[in-house]
Design an enzyme around this catalytic site. Structure first.
Site, PDB file in Angstrom:
ATOM      1  N   ASP A 123       1.022  -1.109  -0.011  1.00 51.04           N
ATOM      2  CA  ASP A 123      -0.147  -0.141   0.039  1.00 51.04           C
ATOM      3  C   ASP A 123       0.972   1.225  -0.018  1.00 51.04           C
ATOM      4  OD1 ASP A 123       0.775  -0.234   2.682  1.00 51.04           O
ATOM      5  OD2 ASP A 123      -0.990  -0.020   3.567  1.00 51.04           O
ATOM      6  N   ASP A 126       7.165   3.752   2.384  1.00 47.15           N
ATOM      7  CA  ASP A 126       7.423   4.817   3.538  1.00 47.15           C
ATOM      8  C   ASP A 126       8.941   4.810   3.608  1.00 47.15           C
ATOM      9  OD1 ASP A 126       6.774   6.881   5.105  1.00 47.15           O
ATOM     10  OD2 ASP A 126       7.002   5.334   6.848  1.00 47.15           O
ATOM     11  N   LYS A 154       6.168   7.328  -0.659  1.00 48.58           N
ATOM     12  CA  LYS A 154       6.628   8.620   0.049  1.00 48.58           C
ATOM     13  C   LYS A 154       8.108   8.805  -0.080  1.00 48.58           C
ATOM     14  CE  LYS A 154       3.267   7.879   3.777  1.00 48.58           C
ATOM     15  NZ  LYS A 154       3.308   8.011   5.293  1.00 48.58           N
ATOM     16  N   ARG A 188      -9.575   1.438   6.925  1.00 49.79           N
ATOM     17  CA  ARG A 188      -9.288   0.686   5.678  1.00 49.79           C
ATOM     18  C   ARG A 188     -10.366   0.577   4.653  1.00 49.79           C
ATOM     19  NH1 ARG A 188      -4.583  -2.265   6.774  1.00 49.79           N
ATOM     20  NH2 ARG A 188      -4.469  -3.018   8.712  1.00 49.79           N
TER      21      ARG A 188
HETATM   22  P1  IMP Z   1       7.851   1.356   5.697  1.00 49.02           P
HETATM   23  O1  IMP Z   1       8.439   0.003   5.922  1.00 49.02           O
HETATM   24  O2  IMP Z   1       8.291   2.505   6.476  1.00 49.02           O
HETATM   25  O3  IMP Z   1       8.206   1.652   4.128  1.00 49.02           O
HETATM   26  O4  IMP Z   1       6.421   1.228   5.842  1.00 49.02           O
HETATM   27  C1  IMP Z   1       5.745   0.581   5.006  1.00 49.02           C
HETATM   28  C2  IMP Z   1       4.323   0.084   5.892  1.00 49.02           C
HETATM   29  O5  IMP Z   1       3.861   0.996   6.896  1.00 49.02           O
HETATM   30  C3  IMP Z   1       3.227   0.146   5.098  1.00 49.02           C
HETATM   31  O6  IMP Z   1       2.947  -1.128   4.374  1.00 49.02           O
HETATM   32  C4  IMP Z   1       1.898   0.860   5.668  1.00 49.02           C
HETATM   33  O7  IMP Z   1       1.528  -0.276   6.194  1.00 49.02           O
HETATM   34  C5  IMP Z   1       2.766   1.477   6.893  1.00 49.02           C
HETATM   35  N1  IMP Z   1       2.495   2.882   6.457  1.00 49.02           N
HETATM   36  C6  IMP Z   1       3.512   3.738   6.128  1.00 49.02           C
HETATM   37  N2  IMP Z   1       3.031   5.001   5.770  1.00 49.02           N
HETATM   38  C7  IMP Z   1       1.800   4.945   6.181  1.00 49.02           C
HETATM   39  C8  IMP Z   1       0.761   6.103   6.121  1.00 49.02           C
HETATM   40  O8  IMP Z   1       0.588   7.147   5.628  1.00 49.02           O
HETATM   41  N3  IMP Z   1      -0.411   5.293   6.519  1.00 49.02           N
HETATM   42  C9  IMP Z   1      -1.007   4.204   6.813  1.00 49.02           C
HETATM   43  N4  IMP Z   1       0.086   3.228   6.858  1.00 49.02           N
HETATM   44  C10 IMP Z   1       1.584   3.733   6.469  1.00 49.02           C
HETATM   45 MG    MG Z   2       1.354  -2.226   5.428  1.00 46.85          MG
END
Ligand code: IMP
Ligand code: MG
Length: 197
Positions: A123, A126, A154, A188
């Site tokens: 989804d 980040d 992002k 969701r």
């Molecule tokens: P990362 O591992 O930091 O890239 O984060 C990825 C996971 O964090 C995604 O699969 C989302 O479940 C959650 N996440 C990151 N940003 C958001 C957001 O803006 N809203 C909701 N969930 C997020």
């Molecule tokens: Mg996720």
């Protein structure tokens, strides 16, 4: 990026609701509406089909990617791609907005990715930790090649190197919900995407 004019909406508002926000617990600003998401998902399918031959496997990350991947596989069918679909569950966020920093696999490894081309779908990209973890997991399972698709990217938040090959929407440093994306397991179900206000 889509230049939506943002407008405040009140999710979980019963139709015909009265004055003001009917649910002040759930103020979400509309960023990408249903039609815009449908257009973008519809455009991703030919992008993906140009890059990946038929016979690949989608590995989608639960829970956040469940709505996106449901629409994406049907859009892919329309361009002659018939991927297998597997799901894996990772955990890192718990109930907060900030990453806990460590990613774990919860439950089963994906079946049958050895030797196959894989489209990894999440989804939100980040910090990149979840996708990097999943990518390495799949490579460890013998995936022949991996592409990454994120509904929302992002890039300014990135802490771990990942190549996002297909992006639905690019946003800045803001926390968004809807269309499968949650905050503490809520929102969701919203058919649109936007930041919590
Ligand atoms: P990362 O591992 O930091 O890239 O984060 C990825 C996971 O964090 C995604 O699969 C989302 O479940 C959650 N996440 C990151 N940003 C958001 C957001 O803006 N809203 C909701 N969930 C997020
Ligand atoms: Mg996720």
């Amino acid at each position: 990026m889509a230049g939506s004019t943002e407008k405040t909406t009140t999710p979980e508002t019963p139709s015909g609701g009265g004055e003001g926000p009917a649910d002040p617990r759930a103020p979400v600003t509309l960023l990408f509406d249903e039609a815009e998401i449908a257009r973008r998902v519809g455009a991703l399918a030919p992008e993906i089909s140009r890059a990946i031959a038929d016979g690949f496997t989608i590995v989608a990350l639960l829970k956040g990617a469940f709505v996106f991947v449901a629409d994406l596989v049907r859009a892919l069918d329309g361009v002659g791609r018939h991927p297998r679909v597997e799901f894996i569950t990772l955990s890192s966020y718990g109930r907060g907005r900030e990453s806990a920093g460590t990613v774990r696999l919860i439950g089963e490894l994906p079946a049958g990715v050895a030797g196959r081309a894989v489209l990894l779908v999440d989804d939100v990209a980040d910090t990149g930790r979840s996708l990097a973890f999943a990518r390495d997991l799949l490579l460890g399972q013998g995936a022949a090649r991996i592409w990454i698709c994120a509904l929302v990217d992002k890039p300014s938040r990135r802490e771990v190197e990942i190549a996002v090959d297909f992006t639905g929407f690019t946003v800045g440093d803001r926390f968004v919900v809807g269309y499968g994306i949650d905050y503490a397991e809520r929102y969701r179900h919203l058919p649109y995407i936007g930041p919590l206000t």
